[in-house]
Structure formats: C-alpha cells, structure tokens
Design an enzyme around this catalytic site. Structure first.
Site, short mmCIF file in Angstrom:
data_model
loop_
_atom_site.label_atom_id
_atom_site.label_comp_id
_atom_site.label_asym_id
_atom_site.label_seq_id
_atom_site.Cartn_x
_atom_site.Cartn_y
_atom_site.Cartn_z
N HIS A 137 0.83 -1.20 0.00
CA HIS A 137 0.00 0.00 0.00
C HIS A 137 0.87 1.26 0.00
O HIS A 137 0.54 2.25 -0.67
CB HIS A 137 -0.93 0.01 1.21
N GLU A 138 1.96 1.20 0.75
CA GLU A 138 2.83 2.38 0.82
C GLU A 138 3.51 2.64 -0.52
O GLU A 138 3.79 3.80 -0.87
CB GLU A 138 3.88 2.20 1.91
N LEU A 139 3.81 1.57 -1.28
CA LEU A 139 4.46 1.77 -2.57
C LEU A 139 3.50 2.35 -3.62
O LEU A 139 3.95 2.93 -4.61
CB LEU A 139 5.02 0.43 -3.08
N ARG B 125 -0.60 -16.94 -19.82
CA ARG B 125 0.36 -15.85 -20.11
C ARG B 125 1.79 -16.34 -19.93
O ARG B 125 2.68 -15.94 -20.69
CB ARG B 125 0.09 -14.67 -19.20
N ASP C 196 2.69 -25.48 -23.80
CA ASP C 196 3.43 -24.60 -24.70
C ASP C 196 4.47 -25.43 -25.44
O ASP C 196 4.62 -26.62 -25.21
CB ASP C 196 4.08 -23.44 -23.92
N THR D 218 7.50 -11.89 -13.01
CA THR D 218 7.73 -11.51 -11.62
C THR D 218 7.92 -12.69 -10.69
O THR D 218 8.37 -12.53 -9.56
CB THR D 218 6.54 -10.67 -11.11
N GLY E 198 2.96 -15.10 -10.44
CA GLY E 198 1.75 -15.54 -11.13
C GLY E 198 1.40 -16.99 -10.87
O GLY E 198 0.25 -17.33 -10.53
N LEU E 199 2.37 -17.92 -11.01
CA LEU E 199 2.10 -19.33 -10.79
C LEU E 199 1.83 -19.65 -9.32
O LEU E 199 1.08 -20.57 -9.01
CB LEU E 199 3.25 -20.19 -11.31
#
Length: 461
Positions: free
Chosen positions: A250-252, A363, A393, A424, A427-428
C-alpha cells in the site's frame, strides 16, 4: 494395523490373553499333582476301612454260626456309616451259608478265593466285591464276602466345565472392552495433536491442541503444549509477514502514483530524444505496479477459503475468454493460443479468481512458447479428479528438479532471470493457491516432444 490405536488395542488384548492362559496352565499343573496324591490316599484308606469292617463281620458271623449251628437266612448289612454294604458267609469250600439274595458277582468271587486260597477284591457293574478268609476258634475255615459301593475311578482334574466356552467368551469380551478403552485413552492426545497439525498444514493458523494442566507431567501433554507454542509463534510470524507485505504494498502505491503524474508532466516538456528513456520508466513503473497488485492478491489468498466467492462457474466460457485474451496478447509476438478440446463442465467457486489462475498459466506459456507455435488449451473431465484443464506450450520446458518449485512465490528458473520474459515469479504461485482453495491441484510436467504441460484439476459442482 497401521494406526497406533489398533496396535495398542491388539497388543494389550494379546497380553491379557497370554497372561490369562499362563495363569490358567499354572493353576492346572499345580492342582493335578497334589490332587492325584490326595486321591490315592483316599482310595487306600477306603480299602483298609472296608477290609477291617469285613474282618469284623466275618469273625462275628462265624462265632454266631458255630454257636447256633443254623444257616443264616440272608445277607447281613455291615454298612455302618456306609450304606449298601452287604456281607455274606461261606464255608471253606465255597458253600454258601446264606441261601438268599447272594449276588452272582459275590458267588464268582468266592469260587476264585477257594481256588487261590486267599482273599481278593474285584470290581464290576459299579460295585466292589471283597473276599476274606476267616478261621474260627475251633480251627475251621470260612470265607467272608461283601459287596461294597464301587470306589469311583480316578479322573484327572479337568478345568473345562460345561460353561467353559461361555466363560472364555466373557473373558475375551471383557478383556477387549478394557483394552479398547485403555488404547482409546492413551491415543486420544495423539489424535488431537494430529488433527491440530492437519488444520495447521491446511492453513488454519488458529489450530491448537489445547492440552490442559490436568495432564501435567505427561510426555504427550507436554508435546501438545510445545505444539501450541510453536503454532502461536508461526501464527505471529506469518501474521506480521502478511501485514508487512500488505503495508509495504500500500505504501508503494502512493509514490508510484506520484511517479506516474511526474512522468506525464515530464513528457509535456521533454525533448524528443528523451522519449525512449521516459517509455522505459513507464514500463518499469507498470511492472512494479503489476508486481504490487500480485503481492496483494497472494496475501489475500493466504487468508484461506473465507476470501472465496461461491457461485457456479461454467468452465467452457471461462476457458474461451482466457484463450481469447491470451491470443490477442500472443499475436503481437508471432504466437497463438488455441482451444483443442472443450467439454461442458461446471465447478463451484470464485469465477474471477479462477480466471486469474488460468490466465497466469496461459500468459506464462505465451512468454515461453517458441515464435510461430501455439499454446494449446484442453478442457475435459476425469472420473476420479473431476474437471481437468491442460495448458501446453512449445518452449524449452523446465528442469525436472524445478517442476514443483515454479509454484513458489518469486521463484524463476535460473536462465529466465536474464530474459525479458522472466516475469515476476508470483503468477504461478497465485494459480497454485487459488486452485488449492477450490479443492483442486495444479501440476507441471515436461512434454515428451518438448514444451511444458501445466494441468489444473478442480472438483465438479
């Protein structure tokens, strides 16, 4: 006998049974010897007593016969304290001096006594016949005979009474009940500890054994209290960690918002040569904002099933929606997303959360699949597991040792850290947590001909 309860119950019951058997055998062996000796003394004493009684009867009967000179009318009762003990007097040559009521067994015994010249004792038909030579004061020879109650044949001590089977059944039942209660009592703290451990492993940080002070000094109770202290410490650490991540996220957001405003103002006054640098700043800010959003989502999912919505989700529509979005994104990089199989299946849960879980997998597959290839999505059902979504894939795959690690937060395969498609690493992890909250599983495996296959299974509604 895999559980401690069954093992304790079985061994306690076996120990009781073996102990009872040993005591039973010892009791039998200790009674057989002394009882047999006692029985032998009783038999000898009865023979001696009957011999004395017959001798007394013989002397009195001979004296009476010689005084009177008359033949006795019948058998004489010599029983005394022993009923049905009848005496008879015979001449030395076996001639009966009593003509009535002489049993055949007595006559036969007297004839044998005449031939042998002595007395004897014979048994037959449950009675004993005893003969004894008697000499009168005048030197004449007579034979006294008596029919006596049969001395019971010696029987070995037998502990097996008629109701032995019922007694044995009662012993087993009572022993089983006692052992069952004892085993249940001993394993109760362990069952509570196991249940608390399972709840803690499932994400319930408030799980406690609740070992009371009444069992103070008990090793299992001490273990339960140690577990409660450990669970309290883990709950405190994880709660503070979640709070820290949430607060930092939240601070970022505030400096990122100000950075976006400043970036917009800078674009208005920047020279054309600075556009590339400003675009780079904007992309990094977007990536940072995306990472913060994923961290907040992961923190929310750590809260457990309370964060889930409950609705019927039609999986075909969800798969087609995610495939269309993924295909739109993949087209710009020369790749495609196609649906190869689609069955009509329905699950119960949070539709938005399931969409994000599947979207993260698609993605990720779009990032790594080789240019000119397609990411394949298949939706079908499995009789044992329920709905199954397979995303494949045609990229380089994942090292076998990392197939389970890719679902951990911020984990990425080593060679992906230097690539723009590295992502990042959250996601997984969101996918794995979201699927787990829905009661499903997610696994990854390398395809035989190259590429990575991620399989999501969900219970059907």
């Amino acid at each position: 006998m895999r559980t401690m309860f069954v093992k304790l119950f079985f061994w306690f019951w076996l120990a009781m049974t073996l102990s009872g058997t040993v005591f039973f055998v010892l009791a039998v062996s200790m009674q057989n010897g002394p009882l047999a000796e006692h029985r032998r003394h009783i038999v000898e004493e009865r023979r001696r007593m009957f011999s004395e009684a017959l001798a007394l009867y013989g002397n009195n009967a001979v004296a009476a016969y010689e005084r009177g000179g008359d033949v006795l009318a019948g058998g004489t009762d010599i029983r005394g304290r022993h009923p049905e003990t009848w005496g008879f007097l015979f001449a030395g040559d076996g001639r009966p001096l009593t003509h009535l009521n002489i049993p055949p067994a007595v006559s036969e015994a007297v004839q044998r006594a005449v031939q042998k010249g002595g007395g004897e004792m014979t048994a037959g038909n449950g009675m004993l016949v005893m003969t004894l030579p008697v000499t009168s004061s005048q030197g004449k020879h007579y034979i006294a005979a008596a029919e006596l109650p049969g001395i019971p044949a010696w029987k070995k001590f037998s502990p097996f009474r008629r109701d032995f089977v019922y007694r044995l059944a009662i012993y087993f039942v009572v022993g089983g009940v006692v052992c069952y209660g004892l085993a249940w009592r001993l394993t109760a703290p362990i069952r509570r500890l196991r249940a608390a451990a399972q709840r803690l492993a499932a994400g319930d940080l408030s799980a406690r054994v609740g070992a009371g002070s009444k069992n103070k000094g008990d090793e299992i109770a001490d273990l339960g209290r140690d577990f409660d202290r450990m669970a309290e410490r883990i709950e405190a650490l994880l709660t503070s960690q979640k709070r820290l991540v949430r607060d930092i996220s939240h601070e970022l957001r505030s400096p990122l918002a100000r950075l976006s405003v400043a970036l917009g103002l800078a674009r208005q006054h920047a020279a054309p040569a600075a556009e590339n640098s400003l675009d780079r700043i904007e992309r990094e800010a977007e990536r940072l904002n995306e990472m913060i959003g994923e961290m907040l989502t992961l923190t929310l999912l750590e809260g457990g099933k309370e964060a889930l919505g409950k609705e019927r989700v039609e999986l075909p529509a969800l798969v087609e929606e995610v495939a269309a979005d993924g295909h739109f994104e993949a087209e710009g990089h020369g790749r495609k997303v196609v649906v190869t199989r689609l069955e009509s299946l329905t699950v119960l849960g949070d539709r938005e959360l399931l969409r994000r879980a599947l979207e993260n997998v698609v993605r990720n597959a779009v990032r790594y699949t080789t240019a000119g290839t397609a990411v394949e999505i298949a939706l079908d059902s499995d009789e044992q597991q329920g709905a199954r979504i397979r995303v494949r894939d045609h990229g380089p795959g994942v090292p076998p040792g990392a197939l389970t690690s890719i679902f951990r937060p911020f984990y990425r395969v080593a060679d992906a850290r230097d690539r723009q498609s590295g992502g990042t690493g959250i996601g997984l992890a969101i996918t794995e947590r979201a699927v787990s909250l829905h009661g499903g599983t997610v696994t990854a495996d390398n395809a035989p001909d190259g590429g990575l296959v991620v399989e999501i299974t969900l219970p059907l509604a």
